[in-house]
Design a protein around this motif. Structure first.
Motif, PDB file in Angstrom:
ATOM      1  N   THR A 190      64.116 -14.403  42.392  1.00  0.00           N
ATOM      2  CA  THR A 190      63.550 -13.345  41.551  1.00  0.00           C
ATOM      3  C   THR A 190      62.126 -12.992  41.918  1.00  0.00           C
ATOM      4  O   THR A 190      61.695 -11.860  41.700  1.00  0.00           O
ATOM      5  N   GLY A 191      61.389 -13.947  42.430  1.00  0.00           N
ATOM      6  CA  GLY A 191      59.951 -13.771  42.532  1.00  0.00           C
ATOM      7  C   GLY A 191      59.362 -13.800  41.128  1.00  0.00           C
ATOM      8  O   GLY A 191      60.070 -14.046  40.141  1.00  0.00           O
ATOM      9  N   ARG A 192      58.066 -13.583  41.039  1.00  0.00           N
ATOM     10  CA  ARG A 192      57.357 -13.485  39.766  1.00  0.00           C
ATOM     11  C   ARG A 192      55.965 -12.961  40.079  1.00  0.00           C
ATOM     12  O   ARG A 192      55.536 -12.975  41.238  1.00  0.00           O
ATOM     13  N   ASP A 193      55.249 -12.502  39.072  1.00  0.00           N
ATOM     14  CA  ASP A 193      53.880 -12.091  39.343  1.00  0.00           C
ATOM     15  C   ASP A 193      53.035 -13.343  39.538  1.00  0.00           C
ATOM     16  O   ASP A 193      53.322 -14.401  39.000  1.00  0.00           O
ATOM     17  N   GLY A 194      52.028 -13.226  40.378  1.00  0.00           N
ATOM     18  CA  GLY A 194      51.158 -14.362  40.647  1.00  0.00           C
ATOM     19  C   GLY A 194      51.810 -15.458  41.471  1.00  0.00           C
ATOM     20  O   GLY A 194      51.492 -16.634  41.309  1.00  0.00           O
ATOM     21  N   MET A 195      52.716 -15.102  42.369  1.00  0.00           N
ATOM     22  CA  MET A 195      53.406 -16.111  43.184  1.00  0.00           C
ATOM     23  C   MET A 195      52.405 -16.907  44.018  1.00  0.00           C
ATOM     24  O   MET A 195      51.439 -16.356  44.541  1.00  0.00           O
ATOM     25  N   THR A 196      52.684 -18.198  44.149  1.00  0.00           N
ATOM     26  CA  THR A 196      51.880 -19.046  45.021  1.00  0.00           C
ATOM     27  C   THR A 196      52.271 -18.782  46.471  1.00  0.00           C
ATOM     28  O   THR A 196      53.337 -18.198  46.753  1.00  0.00           O
ATOM     29  N   LEU A 197      51.451 -19.274  47.381  1.00  0.00           N
ATOM     30  CA  LEU A 197      51.757 -19.125  48.801  1.00  0.00           C
ATOM     31  C   LEU A 197      53.099 -19.775  49.132  1.00  0.00           C
ATOM     32  O   LEU A 197      53.925 -19.174  49.836  1.00  0.00           O
ATOM     33  N   LEU A 198      53.343 -20.967  48.627  1.00  0.00           N
ATOM     34  CA  LEU A 198      54.612 -21.638  48.913  1.00  0.00           C
ATOM     35  C   LEU A 198      55.796 -20.858  48.352  1.00  0.00           C
ATOM     36  O   LEU A 198      56.836 -20.728  49.008  1.00  0.00           O
ATOM     37  N   GLU A 199      55.665 -20.320  47.162  1.00  0.00           N
ATOM     38  CA  GLU A 199      56.748 -19.515  46.577  1.00  0.00           C
ATOM     39  C   GLU A 199      57.047 -18.303  47.457  1.00  0.00           C
ATOM     40  O   GLU A 199      58.210 -17.976  47.706  1.00  0.00           O
ATOM     41  N   LYS A 200      56.000 -17.641  47.929  1.00  0.00           N
ATOM     42  CA  LYS A 200      56.186 -16.475  48.806  1.00  0.00           C
ATOM     43  C   LYS A 200      56.884 -16.885  50.101  1.00  0.00           C
ATOM     44  O   LYS A 200      57.798 -16.197  50.574  1.00  0.00           O
ATOM     45  N   ILE A 201      56.463 -17.997  50.664  1.00  0.00           N
ATOM     46  CA  ILE A 201      57.033 -18.462  51.935  1.00  0.00           C
ATOM     47  C   ILE A 201      58.526 -18.732  51.790  1.00  0.00           C
ATOM     48  O   ILE A 201      59.325 -18.297  52.619  1.00  0.00           O
TER      49      ILE A 201
ATOM     50  N   LEU B  92      60.691  -7.125  39.222  1.00  0.00           N
ATOM     51  CA  LEU B  92      59.812  -5.957  39.098  1.00  0.00           C
ATOM     52  C   LEU B  92      58.347  -6.374  38.997  1.00  0.00           C
ATOM     53  O   LEU B  92      57.469  -5.762  39.625  1.00  0.00           O
ATOM     54  N   LEU B  93      58.089  -7.420  38.224  1.00  0.00           N
ATOM     55  CA  LEU B  93      56.717  -7.911  38.096  1.00  0.00           C
ATOM     56  C   LEU B  93      56.185  -8.413  39.438  1.00  0.00           C
ATOM     57  O   LEU B  93      55.026  -8.163  39.796  1.00  0.00           O
ATOM     58  N   ALA B  94      57.012  -9.124  40.173  1.00  0.00           N
ATOM     59  CA  ALA B  94      56.610  -9.628  41.488  1.00  0.00           C
ATOM     60  C   ALA B  94      56.300  -8.478  42.432  1.00  0.00           C
ATOM     61  O   ALA B  94      55.261  -8.474  43.114  1.00  0.00           O
ATOM     62  N   TYR B  95      57.192  -7.501  42.472  1.00  0.00           N
ATOM     63  CA  TYR B  95      56.995  -6.342  43.351  1.00  0.00           C
ATOM     64  C   TYR B  95      55.704  -5.602  42.986  1.00  0.00           C
ATOM     65  O   TYR B  95      54.883  -5.310  43.850  1.00  0.00           O
ATOM     66  N   ASN B  96      55.523  -5.317  41.710  1.00  0.00           N
ATOM     67  CA  ASN B  96      54.319  -4.601  41.267  1.00  0.00           C
ATOM     68  C   ASN B  96      53.060  -5.385  41.599  1.00  0.00           C
ATOM     69  O   ASN B  96      52.051  -4.812  42.026  1.00  0.00           O
ATOM     70  N   ASP B  97      53.093  -6.691  41.392  1.00  0.00           N
ATOM     71  CA  ASP B  97      51.941  -7.536  41.689  1.00  0.00           C
ATOM     72  C   ASP B  97      51.604  -7.483  43.179  1.00  0.00           C
ATOM     73  O   ASP B  97      50.438  -7.372  43.558  1.00  0.00           O
ATOM     74  N   LEU B  98      52.624  -7.546  44.007  1.00  0.00           N
ATOM     75  CA  LEU B  98      52.404  -7.532  45.457  1.00  0.00           C
ATOM     76  C   LEU B  98      51.858  -6.185  45.928  1.00  0.00           C
ATOM     77  O   LEU B  98      50.881  -6.145  46.677  1.00  0.00           O
ATOM     78  N   VAL B  99      52.490  -5.089  45.515  1.00  0.00           N
ATOM     79  CA  VAL B  99      52.046  -3.783  46.025  1.00  0.00           C
ATOM     80  C   VAL B  99      50.668  -3.396  45.483  1.00  0.00           C
ATOM     81  O   VAL B  99      49.931  -2.677  46.156  1.00  0.00           O
ATOM     82  N   SER B 100      50.319  -3.903  44.307  1.00  0.00           N
ATOM     83  CA  SER B 100      48.981  -3.569  43.785  1.00  0.00           C
ATOM     84  C   SER B 100      47.897  -4.251  44.585  1.00  0.00           C
ATOM     85  O   SER B 100      46.756  -3.787  44.610  1.00  0.00           O
ATOM     86  N   GLY B 101      48.241  -5.311  45.301  1.00  0.00           N
ATOM     87  CA  GLY B 101      47.246  -6.008  46.107  1.00  0.00           C
ATOM     88  C   GLY B 101      47.235  -5.617  47.575  1.00  0.00           C
ATOM     89  O   GLY B 101      46.430  -6.117  48.352  1.00  0.00           O
ATOM     90  N   LEU B 102      48.139  -4.717  47.965  1.00  0.00           N
ATOM     91  CA  LEU B 102      48.222  -4.319  49.375  1.00  0.00           C
ATOM     92  C   LEU B 102      47.310  -3.138  49.673  1.00  0.00           C
ATOM     93  O   LEU B 102      47.106  -2.260  48.833  1.00  0.00           O
ATOM     94  N   ASP B 103      46.800  -3.121  50.884  1.00  0.00           N
ATOM     95  CA  ASP B 103      46.076  -1.937  51.376  1.00  0.00           C
ATOM     96  C   ASP B 103      47.120  -0.898  51.724  1.00  0.00           C
ATOM     97  O   ASP B 103      48.101  -1.185  52.400  1.00  0.00           O
ATOM     98  N   THR B 104      46.927   0.295  51.249  1.00  0.00           N
ATOM     99  CA  THR B 104      47.929   1.346  51.543  1.00  0.00           C
ATOM    100  C   THR B 104      47.635   2.075  52.819  1.00  0.00           C
ATOM    101  O   THR B 104      46.684   1.925  53.457  1.00  0.00           O
TER     102      THR B 104
END
Length: 192
Positions: free
Chosen positions: A115-126, A180-192
Motif C-alpha cells: 500500500t505504501g503510506r505517507d512518510g515512508m521510511t527509506l527501507l519501506e520505499k526500498i 493515495l496518501l503515499a503517492y501524494n506525499d511522494l509527488v509533493s516532494g519531487l522536483d517537477t
C-alpha cells in the motif's frame, strides 16, 4: 543480525509458505532490495531480510489471513477492501508472532510494501520498489520504473504507485487510502 547465522533455515521456512514461482519472486525482491539499500544508504541486511519476508503470507488462504487480521484488530477498511492487500498486513503480524522478528523497521517494510503510506521510511520505499522491479517482474512500464530506481528512488516509487492507481481505476477497483496518501506525499516532494 541473527538470521544471517541461519539463512538456510529462514529460507526453508519462507519457501514452505509459498509455491515455487512466488519463492523465486521473493528471492528476486530480497536481492533487489539489498542492491537498492547499498545504492541509497540503507542497511542491506535489513533490506534483504524484509525482502525475504515481504510475501510470507501471500499464498495463504484468505480465511487464514482474515483470522490474523481480525485477531489483531486491524482496520475495518482493510478487511472490507481488496484482499490482495491482506498478505502484507497479516505478514507483518505473523513474522513477529511466529518468526520472532522484532525489528520495527523490517516489520513496517513488510506491512507497507503493497500500500505504501505517507512518510515512508527509506527501507519501506526500498522494499516497495524492489517488489515492483525485481528481475522476474514483467508488466507494461516496469522498465521505466527500473530506470527511475537507478536514479531516484522517490521518482521510481511515485511512478510505481501512480501506475497501480491508474490500473485500479481502469479496473473499477477501489484504491486503498494509504496508497493515495503515499503517492501524494511522494509527488509533493519531487522536483517537477
Amino acid at each position: 543480525m541473527s538470521w544471517l547465522n541461519d539463512r538456510e533455515a529462514l529460507l526453508s521456512q519462507v519457501r514452505a509458505q509459498m509455491h515455487e514461482k512466488r519463492y523465486q519472486h521473493t528471492l528476486g525482491v530480497a536481492e533487489t532490495a539489498r542492491q537498492l539499500a547499498l545504492q541509497y544508504g540503507a542497511d542491506p541486511d535489513k533490506a534483504e531480510l524484509a525482502g525475504f519476508l515481504h510475501d510470507y503470507c501471500k499464498c495463504w488462504p484468505v480465511e487464514r489471513m482474515r483470522d490474523v487480521l481480525i485477531r489483531h484488530d486491524l482496520p475495518a477498511d482493510l478487511l472490507n477492501g481488496d484482499k490482495e492487500l491482506w498478505h502484507s498486513f497479516a505478514g507483518a503480524i505473523v513474522i513477529q508472532t511466529e518468526m520472532n522478528v522484532s525489528d520495527p523497521d523490517i516489520i513496517q517494510a513488510v506491512r507497507y510494501h503493497t500500500t505504501g503510506r505517507d512518510g515512508m521510511t527509506l527501507l519501506e520505499k526500498i522494499v516497495c520498489v524492489a517488489d515492483y522491479i525485481e528481475p522476474n517482474r514483467i508488466f507494461p512500464g516496469v522498465e521505466t520504473i527500473r530506470s527511475l530506481a537507478s536514479q531516484d528512488l522517490d521518482k521510481a516509487l511515485a511512478q510505481a504507485l501512480g501506475s497501480t492507481i491508474q490500473h485500479l481505476i481502469q479496473q473499477k477497483k477501489t484504491v486503498y487510502p494509504l496508497t493515495l496518501l503515499a503517492y501524494n506525499d511522494l509527488v509533493s516532494g519531487l522536483d517537477t
